[in-house]
Design an enzyme around this catalytic site. Structure first.
Site: not given
Ligand code: A2P
Length: 277
Positions: A52, A110
């Protein structure tokens, strides 16, 4: 008055708030403000990720909130290009620096990226980091049943949590059932379907019936299904609205009306295919 959000106990004994703030797609320079305001209004869990690019803003927000570290729960995730044993270890050290923390509460692989076939060694690095005390709980994200079976056949520590896409248009029932059977907590990303389910007629009529907002109806539905959530919003009034779901409940008919909205509609990538960074 600050909101009180209940905790759930993970399979390793640590407690996680059942609802937190997701900061996917929040620009690094505004993340500080969003995170500090959210913490000041009662949010205790912040969910970021290496991919992110806002771990630094998250760390600044934690600092600005002036809240006791021990009462916060910070999640980050290993980005796909950091998979592999050594890279994972190195990347967590970098995340700790960016977040300005001594330990991370929960760290996740992730994506499984089956085409790379590195998620087992990536997870083994997390097991080592857990032993070293740099991370508390370890888990995965976007793992389907086949990835979970392969992982659990090869590692020692059962993942504490699997963070997957779940919302009324994508109920992901089989993965949820498998996780629950295996003692793995389930957390929904995009619990509001990135906003897509908030215009749904059934949700709108339930909101009217209960005198609540559509987002509150959907988040309460997750909570009653024992699914943890991390709704994303950059607007503090929505963060507060989304957290105010613990003083009412949906009845069986209302839960059922939402359960049947599934239309296998993903807002994000298919975990079997996704390999981007
Ligand atoms: P914003 O950031 O402008 O508030 P999800 O968590 O499912 O990915 O959904 C995030 C999307 O839903 C964002 O576009 C966010 O917009 C919007 N959103 C979050 N909370 C609410 C709410 N209470 N009411 C309406 N939209 C919301």
């Amino acid at each position: 008055m600050s909101i009180l959000i209940p905790n759930k106990t993970l399979n390793d004994g640590f407690q996680i708030p059942v609802l937190g703030l997701g900061v996917f797609k929040v620009e690094n320079d505004i993340t500080c403000d969003v995170v500090s305001k959210a913490i000041q209004s009662g949010i205790r869990l912040i969910d970021t990720a290496q991919a992110y690019n806002n771990e630094e803003g998250t760390g600044k927000g934690i600092l600005c909130s002036s809240h006791a570290r021990k009462d916060l729960f910070i999640t980050t995730k290993i980005r796909n290009s950091n998979q592999g044993y050594d890279r994972t270890i190195q990347s967590v050290r970098t995340s700790l620096k960016l977040l300005n923390l001594e330990y991370i509460d929960l760290i996740l692989v992730h994506w499984p990226v089956p085409s790379k076939n590195q998620y087992v060694e990536t997870y083994r690095a997390l097991e080592q980091l857990q032993k070293d005390g740099l991370v508390r709980s370890i888990g995965v994200s976007n793992f389907n049943i086949s990835h979970l079976i392969m992982l659990m056949d090869s590692v020692k520590v059962i993942p504490s949590l699997n963070q997957i896409e779940i919302h009324p248009y994508f109920t992901n029932d089989e993965v949820i059932a498998y996780c629950k059977k295996s003692g793995i907590a389930v957390q929904a990303w995009s619990p509001l379907g990135k906003g897509a389910v908030l215009e749904d007629e059934t949700i709108l009529s339930l909101a009217k019936e209960c005198n609540l907002t559509p987002a509150q109806i959907v988040l309460r539905w997750h909570y009653q299904n024992d699914v943890l959530t991390i709704p994303k919003s950059t607007r503090i009034e929505r963060v507060v609205e989304n957290s105010n779901i613990f003083t009412f409940s949906l009845n069986n008919n209302q839960m059922h009306a939402i359960n049947v909205l599934n239309r296998e509609f993903r807002t994000g990538p298919d975990p079997d295919l996704f390999a981007n960074d």
